[in-house]
Design a protein around this motif. Structure first.
Motif, PDB file in Angstrom:
ATOM      1  N   ARG A   3       0.932  -1.408   0.033  1.00 48.29           N
ATOM      2  CA  ARG A   3      -0.095  -0.222  -0.178  1.00 48.29           C
ATOM      3  C   ARG A   3       0.871   1.111   0.011  1.00 48.29           C
ATOM      4  O   ARG A   3       0.600   2.206  -0.749  1.00 48.29           O
ATOM      5  CB  ARG A   3      -1.011   0.191   1.098  1.00 48.29           C
ATOM      6  N   CYS A   4       2.021   1.124   0.689  1.00 50.17           N
ATOM      7  CA  CYS A   4       2.764   2.516   0.869  1.00 50.17           C
ATOM      8  C   CYS A   4       3.516   2.465  -0.586  1.00 50.17           C
ATOM      9  O   CYS A   4       3.708   3.568  -1.107  1.00 50.17           O
ATOM     10  CB  CYS A   4       3.901   2.115   1.897  1.00 50.17           C
ATOM     11  N   GLN A   5       3.732   1.416  -1.288  1.00 45.65           N
ATOM     12  CA  GLN A   5       4.663   1.536  -2.665  1.00 45.65           C
ATOM     13  C   GLN A   5       3.585   2.361  -3.580  1.00 45.65           C
ATOM     14  O   GLN A   5       3.872   2.923  -4.378  1.00 45.65           O
ATOM     15  CB  GLN A   5       5.033   0.250  -3.148  1.00 45.65           C
ATOM     16  N   ILE A   6       2.249   1.703  -3.459  1.00 49.19           N
ATOM     17  CA  ILE A   6       1.273   2.342  -4.565  1.00 49.19           C
ATOM     18  C   ILE A   6       1.154   4.085  -4.177  1.00 49.19           C
ATOM     19  O   ILE A   6       0.842   4.692  -4.980  1.00 49.19           O
ATOM     20  CB  ILE A   6      -0.166   1.595  -4.187  1.00 49.19           C
ATOM     21  N   LEU A   7       0.855   4.330  -2.862  1.00 49.56           N
ATOM     22  CA  LEU A   7       0.790   5.754  -2.649  1.00 49.56           C
ATOM     23  C   LEU A   7       2.030   6.577  -2.870  1.00 49.56           C
ATOM     24  O   LEU A   7       1.736   7.713  -3.428  1.00 49.56           O
ATOM     25  CB  LEU A   7       0.556   5.791  -0.847  1.00 49.56           C
ATOM     26  N   SER A   8       3.185   5.980  -2.878  1.00 54.91           N
ATOM     27  CA  SER A   8       4.261   6.786  -3.398  1.00 54.91           C
ATOM     28  C   SER A   8       4.480   6.908  -4.704  1.00 54.91           C
ATOM     29  O   SER A   8       5.237   7.710  -5.326  1.00 54.91           O
ATOM     30  CB  SER A   8       5.680   6.073  -2.673  1.00 54.91           C
ATOM     31  N   ARG A   9       3.677   5.889  -5.673  1.00 59.14           N
ATOM     32  CA  ARG A   9       3.834   6.064  -7.088  1.00 59.14           C
ATOM     33  C   ARG A   9       2.703   6.882  -7.523  1.00 59.14           C
ATOM     34  O   ARG A   9       2.434   6.876  -8.794  1.00 59.14           O
ATOM     35  CB  ARG A   9       3.654   4.566  -7.602  1.00 59.14           C
ATOM     36  N   ARG A  10       1.943   7.633  -6.780  1.00 59.32           N
ATOM     37  CA  ARG A  10       0.838   8.556  -6.992  1.00 59.32           C
ATOM     38  C   ARG A  10       1.286   9.438  -8.125  1.00 59.32           C
ATOM     39  O   ARG A  10       2.400  10.018  -8.121  1.00 59.32           O
ATOM     40  CB  ARG A  10       0.274   9.406  -5.975  1.00 59.32           C
ATOM     41  N   GLN A  11       0.639   9.501  -9.485  1.00 60.22           N
ATOM     42  CA  GLN A  11       1.279   9.961 -10.371  1.00 60.22           C
ATOM     43  C   GLN A  11       0.955  11.475 -10.408  1.00 60.22           C
ATOM     44  O   GLN A  11       0.091  12.059 -11.455  1.00 60.22           O
ATOM     45  CB  GLN A  11       0.876   9.138 -11.882  1.00 60.22           C
ATOM     46  N   VAL A  12       1.296  12.339  -9.656  1.00 61.68           N
ATOM     47  CA  VAL A  12       1.011  13.793  -9.748  1.00 61.68           C
ATOM     48  C   VAL A  12       2.328  14.479  -9.942  1.00 61.68           C
ATOM     49  O   VAL A  12       3.458  14.348  -9.364  1.00 61.68           O
ATOM     50  CB  VAL A  12       0.640  14.095  -8.089  1.00 61.68           C
ATOM     51  N   VAL A  13       2.144  15.136 -10.918  1.00 62.46           N
ATOM     52  CA  VAL A  13       3.495  15.991 -11.344  1.00 62.46           C
ATOM     53  C   VAL A  13       2.974  17.482 -11.348  1.00 62.46           C
ATOM     54  O   VAL A  13       2.193  17.847 -12.309  1.00 62.46           O
ATOM     55  CB  VAL A  13       3.870  15.757 -12.764  1.00 62.46           C
TER      56      VAL A  13
END
Length: 225
Positions: A111-121
């Motif tokens: 879950r942490c890995q998914i949150l860290s990959r949020r595609q926000v730029v």
């Protein structure tokens, strides 16, 4: 990834620190709510794992203060409070995810890995981006995969809210407060109508929908493969 763990149980805190460090993450641990809030707002972290039952300030107070100051860092609540009401409250207050104790570390790490990959730029201060969406805050134009989308005033405001915190579930009440600026009857259907209009603009003609309904909770902007 640098993770801030705000957890007052030393056994759980040590367990999380060891597990995350084995994944080559940097970990800072704190057992006090107020101190955790100060660390979260003064230092730079990629993610926060937050317990709810904390000394000084409880986790909900920490969460509200962090979000109230506009900080967008992903926050995962890790708590023994397991009722649906507690989980919904946590998500509505700004948490990005909620995992109930006892837990499997492998699931927490995923879950942490998914949150860290949020595609926000954020390309600059005047533009928000997520997946194939780009929102220009000056020209008030939305573009998806090269296609311009014309938005009305409230559609634009809702799109901006979604893109400022993608993958966060927004309740109807939060949307009402942010878009209309004052309290409505939460049972009103104006939010449903607005989301429906925006969804027709953003998702129509595209294979992958981005605006999703979370039944009983609210709405979320999220890319799902």
């Amino acid at each position: 990834m640098h993770i801030l763990v705000i957890e007052d149980d030393p056994h759980i805190s040590d367990f999380l620190k060891q597990g995350f460090e084995e994944l080559q993450y940097q970990v800072t641990c704190c057992g006090d709510g107020k101190q955790g809030y100060q660390l979260a707002t003064m230092e730079s972290y990629d993610l926060i794992v937050l317990d709810l039952m904390l000394p000084t300030w409880d986790g909900m107070e920490v969460l509200r203060r962090i979000r109230g100051e506009g900080h967008q860092i992903p926050i995962l609540i890790l708590s023994a409070r397991h009722s649906v009401e507690e989980r919904v409250l946590g998500l509505q207050s700004g948490a990005d995810d909620y995992l109930v104790k006892p837990f499997a570390f492998a699931e927490l790490a995923a879950r942490c890995q998914i949150l860290s990959r949020r595609q926000v730029v954020s390309h600059n201060a005047n533009q928000l981006s997520y997946h194939d969406l780009a929102l220009d805050l000056l020209t008030r134009k939305l573009c998806r995969d090269g296609h311009d989308i014309l938005l009305k005033q409230r559609e634009f405001a809702l799109m901006q809210l979604f893109m400022q915190q993608p993958e966060r579930v927004f309740s109807k009440t939060v949307i009402l407060e942010n878009i209309w600026g004052f309290q409505f009857d939460p049972q009103t259907n104006v939010v449903d109508v607005l989301v429906c209009r925006l969804r027709a603009q953003v998702d129509k003609g595209f294979e992958m929908p981005l605006i999703h309904t979370i039944r009983g909770v609210g709405y979320v902007l999220k890319y799902e493969r």
